[in-house]
Design an enzyme around this catalytic site. Structure first.
Site, PDB file in Angstrom:
ATOM      1  N   VAL A   1     -57.404  96.152  68.079  1.00 33.34           N
ATOM      2  CA  VAL A   1     -58.138  97.372  68.429  1.00 33.34           C
ATOM      3  C   VAL A   1     -57.404  98.245  69.453  1.00 33.34           C
ATOM      4  CG1 VAL A   1     -60.432  96.469  67.881  1.00 33.34           C
ATOM      5  CG2 VAL A   1     -59.527  96.196  70.217  1.00 33.34           C
TER       6      VAL A   1
ATOM      7  N   TYR B   1     -61.016  92.996  84.566  1.00 31.48           N
ATOM      8  CA  TYR B   1     -62.161  92.917  83.642  1.00 31.48           C
ATOM      9  C   TYR B   1     -63.312  93.801  84.135  1.00 31.48           C
ATOM     10  CZ  TYR B   1     -65.844  90.775  80.778  1.00 31.48           C
ATOM     11  OH  TYR B   1     -66.876  90.560  79.889  1.00 31.48           O
TER      12      TYR B   1
ATOM     13  N   ASN C   1     -67.025  95.556  70.148  1.00 30.68           N
ATOM     14  CA  ASN C   1     -67.302  94.282  70.816  1.00 30.68           C
ATOM     15  C   ASN C   1     -66.083  93.643  71.479  1.00 30.68           C
ATOM     16  OD1 ASN C   1     -68.662  91.511  71.184  1.00 30.68           O
ATOM     17  ND2 ASN C   1     -66.891  91.104  69.876  1.00 30.68           N
TER      18      ASN C   1
ATOM     19  N   LYS D   1     -65.016  97.162  82.388  1.00 27.11           N
ATOM     20  CA  LYS D   1     -66.430  97.292  82.002  1.00 27.11           C
ATOM     21  C   LYS D   1     -67.084  98.477  82.720  1.00 27.11           C
ATOM     22  CE  LYS D   1     -66.406  93.888  79.081  1.00 27.11           C
ATOM     23  NZ  LYS D   1     -66.526  94.144  77.630  1.00 27.11           N
TER      24      LYS D   1
HETATM   25  C1  BGC Z   1     -68.025  87.383  81.188  1.00 25.12           C
HETATM   26  C2  BGC Z   1     -68.390  85.916  81.286  1.00 25.12           C
HETATM   27  C3  BGC Z   1     -69.352  85.688  82.438  1.00 25.12           C
HETATM   28  C4  BGC Z   1     -70.509  86.661  82.418  1.00 25.12           C
HETATM   29  C5  BGC Z   1     -71.393  86.552  83.650  1.00 25.12           C
HETATM   30  C6  BGC Z   1     -69.281  88.198  81.129  1.00 25.12           C
HETATM   31  O1  BGC Z   1     -68.983  89.541  80.991  1.00 25.12           O
HETATM   32  O2  BGC Z   1     -67.206  87.603  80.051  1.00 25.12           O
HETATM   33  O3  BGC Z   1     -67.218  85.141  81.468  1.00 25.12           O
HETATM   34  O4  BGC Z   1     -69.855  84.353  82.369  1.00 25.12           O
HETATM   35  O5  BGC Z   1     -70.026  87.985  82.326  1.00 25.12           O
HETATM   36  O6  BGC Z   1     -70.661  86.504  84.840  1.00 25.12           O
END
Ligand code: BGC
Length: 278
Positions: A77, A176, A103, A180
């Site tokens: 993607v 990460y 996703n 998000k």
């Molecule tokens: C993550 C998980 C994590 C969860 C809560 C998700 O976005 O990918 O690894 O357990 O968030 O912290």
């Protein structure tokens, strides 16, 4: 609801015959989303990486077993040409597109001082740029085709897989969490830009769901105990919890939902550490 119950009640969702692309659908939340949509009667393009071809074929078989139609499609993607080819081939095969589930997501955390540019870039590329590329391709097709009120009240529906970490900061996972946070604003900006075209764009923000990505937080009893301190509802989420949310957001049952994030997290984002404290 298990997938058979969804399939037996597909008229309730009204998505039968609609075409859906689900990215990262060979496992985890993408797999659950694809199976829910397939059970609801959508024709599903099960996107996956080449290494997951066997698992993706299995997802297609499950959907076919529910009386649905599915095709596996290998594409990265974060690669512009591969994404363009996937959407062109999907439209050539099924005629158009009604639903995109963005996703695909990865984690590759590190202590921030040790995080490499490659680690940063990869997570942003897959989690955020991937959503840009797929959303752009989907929106181009929605605009080309225009409204089909006999099929759905919305001209198109995009569902972005976000995370509680679009609002909960996450030490050692800065790439990460940043991706998000970006998903949140990408989703809302698209919703604002295309609402007059009746294109709905929403997100699901899962908490801790039992998948491969977070195996370390649920595979031992001790890890699970620690995890459940963070989840007021006192259970880990299952992939189907997310599949159900995606199914609802894809259907006209949620027609007045736009630019919204549905937190499916057992209350994780409600600051459980403050219960009796603070
Ligand atoms: C993550 C998980 C994590 C969860 C809560 C998700 O976005 O990918 O690894 O357990 O968030 O912290």
């Amino acid at each position: 609801m298990n997938p058979e119950q969804i399939a037996a009640n597909k008229d309730a969702f009204g998505i039968a015959g609609q075409v859906a692309v689900v990215t990262g659908a060979s496992s985890g939340l993408g797999r659950a989303s694809a199976i829910s949509l397939g059970g609801g009667g959508a024709k599903v393009v099960v996107n996956h990486l080449p290494a997951s071809a066997v698992a993706a074929a299995e997802v297609c078989r499950e959907i076919e077993g529910l009386g649905g139609e599915a095709v596996a499609y290998a594409a990265d993607v974060s690669d512009e040409d591969q994404v363009a080819a996937m959407f062109a081939d999907s439209v050539a095969r099924f005629g158009t597109l009604h639903i995109l589930v963005n996703n695909t997501g990865i984690q590759d955390g590190a202590k921030f001082q040790d995080m490499t540019l490659a680690q940063w870039q990869k997570v942003i590329d897959v989690n955020l740029t991937g959503m840009f590329l797929c959303s752009r391709a989907a929106i181009r097709e929605f605009l080309r085709r225009g409204p089909q009120p006999e099929v759905s009240r919305a001209t198109g529906k995009i569902i972005c897989m976000s995370s509680v970490h679009q609002v909960i900061p996450w030490a050692f996972e800065a790439n990460y969490a940043a991706s998000k946070g970006g998903v949140h604003m990408l989703m809302q900006s698209l919703a604002q830009e295309f609402a007059t075209h009746k294109i709905r764009v929403n997100a699901v923000a899962p908490g801790a769901i039992r998948t491969r990505i977070n195996r370390s937080v649920w595979e031992t009893e001790e890890a699970m105990r620690n995890l459940l301190d963070l989840v007021p509802y006192a259970r880990i989420g299952e992939p189907a919890d997310i599949g159900h949310a995606v199914l609802w957001l894809a259907s006209d049952l949620s027609d007045y939902m736009n630019a919204t994030t549905m937190f499916v997290d057992g209350g994780m984002s409600a600051y459980p550490a403050f219960r009796g404290a603070g």
